[in-house]
Design an enzyme around this catalytic site. Structure first.
Site, mmCIF file in Angstrom:
data_model
loop_
_atom_site.group_PDB
_atom_site.id
_atom_site.type_symbol
_atom_site.label_atom_id
_atom_site.label_comp_id
_atom_site.label_asym_id
_atom_site.label_seq_id
_atom_site.Cartn_x
_atom_site.Cartn_y
_atom_site.Cartn_z
ATOM 1 N N GLY A 12 0.783 -1.241 0.000
ATOM 2 C CA GLY A 12 0.000 0.000 0.000
ATOM 3 C C GLY A 12 0.806 1.278 0.000
ATOM 4 O O GLY A 12 0.310 2.326 0.443
ATOM 5 N N SER A 13 2.031 1.243 -0.525
ATOM 6 C CA SER A 13 2.806 2.491 -0.532
ATOM 7 C C SER A 13 2.214 3.511 -1.516
ATOM 8 O O SER A 13 2.287 4.717 -1.280
ATOM 9 C CB SER A 13 4.279 2.226 -0.837
ATOM 10 O OG SER A 13 4.446 1.754 -2.143
ATOM 11 N N ASN A 14 1.619 3.024 -2.589
ATOM 12 C CA ASN A 14 0.957 3.963 -3.519
ATOM 13 C C ASN A 14 -0.317 4.540 -2.897
ATOM 14 O O ASN A 14 -0.626 5.718 -3.089
ATOM 15 C CB ASN A 14 0.648 3.282 -4.850
ATOM 16 C CG ASN A 14 1.886 3.189 -5.709
ATOM 17 O OD1 ASN A 14 2.334 4.173 -6.279
ATOM 18 N ND2 ASN A 14 2.479 1.999 -5.765
ATOM 19 N N MET A 90 -3.904 -7.431 -7.064
ATOM 20 C CA MET A 90 -3.371 -8.536 -7.876
ATOM 21 C C MET A 90 -4.470 -9.390 -8.506
ATOM 22 O O MET A 90 -4.367 -10.615 -8.559
ATOM 23 C CB MET A 90 -2.449 -9.413 -6.997
ATOM 24 C CG MET A 90 -1.298 -8.658 -6.374
ATOM 25 S SD MET A 90 -0.287 -7.786 -7.583
ATOM 26 C CE MET A 90 0.759 -9.131 -8.094
ATOM 27 N N ARG A 91 -5.523 -8.731 -8.960
ATOM 28 C CA ARG A 91 -6.604 -9.474 -9.631
ATOM 29 C C ARG A 91 -6.982 -8.750 -10.915
ATOM 30 O O ARG A 91 -6.956 -7.527 -10.972
ATOM 31 C CB ARG A 91 -7.852 -9.534 -8.736
ATOM 32 C CG ARG A 91 -7.758 -10.471 -7.585
ATOM 33 C CD ARG A 91 -9.004 -10.369 -6.731
ATOM 34 N NE ARG A 91 -10.217 -10.757 -7.427
ATOM 35 C CZ ARG A 91 -10.627 -12.006 -7.611
ATOM 36 N NH1 ARG A 91 -9.904 -13.007 -7.130
ATOM 37 N NH2 ARG A 91 -11.743 -12.263 -8.249
ATOM 38 N N LEU A 92 -7.354 -9.551 -11.887
ATOM 39 C CA LEU A 92 -7.835 -8.978 -13.147
ATOM 40 C C LEU A 92 -9.323 -8.676 -12.979
ATOM 41 O O LEU A 92 -10.077 -9.516 -12.491
ATOM 42 C CB LEU A 92 -7.622 -10.031 -14.247
ATOM 43 C CG LEU A 92 -7.782 -9.590 -15.687
ATOM 44 C CD1 LEU A 92 -6.774 -8.495 -16.038
ATOM 45 C CD2 LEU A 92 -7.585 -10.798 -16.614
ATOM 46 N N ASN A 107 -4.848 2.156 -13.206
ATOM 47 C CA ASN A 107 -3.885 1.204 -12.658
ATOM 48 C C ASN A 107 -2.486 1.788 -12.812
ATOM 49 O O ASN A 107 -2.241 2.605 -13.703
ATOM 50 C CB ASN A 107 -3.973 -0.124 -13.414
ATOM 51 C CG ASN A 107 -3.050 -1.181 -12.816
ATOM 52 O OD1 ASN A 107 -2.933 -1.285 -11.585
ATOM 53 N ND2 ASN A 107 -2.394 -1.959 -13.652
ATOM 54 N N HIS A 109 1.543 0.439 -13.248
ATOM 55 C CA HIS A 109 2.326 -0.762 -13.544
ATOM 56 C C HIS A 109 3.820 -0.407 -13.530
ATOM 57 O O HIS A 109 4.213 0.605 -14.105
ATOM 58 C CB HIS A 109 1.923 -1.319 -14.917
ATOM 59 C CG HIS A 109 2.640 -2.585 -15.232
ATOM 60 N ND1 HIS A 109 2.284 -3.790 -14.655
ATOM 61 C CD2 HIS A 109 3.710 -2.838 -16.019
ATOM 62 C CE1 HIS A 109 3.110 -4.721 -15.089
ATOM 63 N NE2 HIS A 109 3.984 -4.180 -15.914
HETATM 64 C C1 GRF Z 1 3.546 -1.260 -7.456
HETATM 65 O O1 GRF Z 1 4.857 -1.519 -7.891
HETATM 66 C C2 GRF Z 1 2.615 -1.144 -8.614
HETATM 67 O O2 GRF Z 1 3.217 -0.659 -9.764
HETATM 68 C C3 GRF Z 1 2.175 -2.573 -8.842
HETATM 69 O O3 GRF Z 1 2.104 -3.129 -7.563
HETATM 70 C C4 GRF Z 1 2.991 -2.447 -6.677
HETATM 71 C C5 GRF Z 1 2.192 -2.030 -5.485
HETATM 72 O O4 GRF Z 1 2.993 -1.500 -4.458
HETATM 73 N N1 GRF Z 1 0.939 -2.614 -9.582
HETATM 74 P P1 GRF Z 1 2.312 -0.860 -3.178
HETATM 75 O O5 GRF Z 1 1.380 -1.927 -2.587
HETATM 76 O O6 GRF Z 1 1.558 0.363 -3.600
HETATM 77 O O7 GRF Z 1 3.437 -0.552 -2.250
#
Ligand code: GRF
Length: 200
Positions: A12-14, A90-92, A107, A109
């Site tokens: 969850g860093s994003n 991590m799901r489509l 999203n 990536h």
């Molecule tokens: C990130 O590298 C993002 O690009 C990918 O999954 C990772 C999630 O990292 N889709 P976080 O959980 O936000 O730390």
């Protein structure tokens, strides 16, 4: 005020980067829900700390992807969610989900799409030997890591890089790029034209 739901499966860093951006009032929106398909996702801890409502939904409790996504959609409706931000989810998403939220799901990536799609974008770029990689923010469509691209940011891979050092720099880039892209979405500044995304 627009309502965002953030979907996470892990660290969850994003999510945190977006929370921080909102706290600094750089985005005028509210995270009205953090959803996870994993009970142990640290993203849920981050959300609870910020008093953001959380929902854990275990895919094993549903008979198929569409019934899982129907459950998600009904919860998104209850919370009057305008936009869905996938952050390490991590799901489509099913075509049904995409139909309900077309043009409203983002999203991020960790590679320069269309190179290195899938769950190992950082590792795959490193082992392929490319000299430049980066991050991509895109709209989500029915195919994996495929929808129209909103923003990309590149970095050089150093000869000394390991997966860990590269991942650290990739994540730093993500934490800058993703909140900015979310802001453009919230401010209704993005226009999809076929595969292209233009800024209004
Ligand atoms: C990130 O590298 C993002 O690009 C990918 O999954 C990772 C999630 O990292 N889709 P976080 O959980 O936000 O730390």
């Amino acid at each position: 005020m627009k309502n965002i739901a953030v979907f996470c499966s892990g660290y969850g860093s994003n999510l945190q980067a977006i929370i921080n951006f909102i706290k600094k009032k750089k985005i005028k929106a509210r995270i009205a829900l953090v959803l996870s398909d994993r009970v142990d996702a640290y993203a849920l801890v981050r959300a609870r700390k910020e008093k953001i409502p959380v929902l854990y939904a275990d895919p094993a409790d549903f008979k198929d992807r569409v019934s899982y996504d129907r459950f998600l959609i009904s919860n998104l409706k209850k919370k009057k969610i305008d936009y869905v931000v996938l952050a390490g989810f991590m799901r489509l998403m099913s075509p049904y989900f995409i139909r309900c939220f077309r043009g409203r799901v983002l999203n991020i990536h960790p590679s320069l799409l269309p190179s290195f799609k899938g769950t190992q974008g950082i590792k795959d770029a490193l082992s392929y030997g490319v000299k430049i990689t980066g991050v991509t923010v895109h709209f989500v469509d029915e195919k994996l890591d495929h929808g129209p691209i909103i923003a990309q940011s590149a970095l050089e891979i150093k000869a000394t890089d390991t997966q860990a050092t590269l991942a650290e720099r990739i994540h730093r880039l993500e934490h800058k790029l993703y909140p900015q892209a979310v802001r453009l979405l919230i401010e209704n500044k993005l226009k999809i034209q076929g595969r292209k995304v233009k800024q209004k």
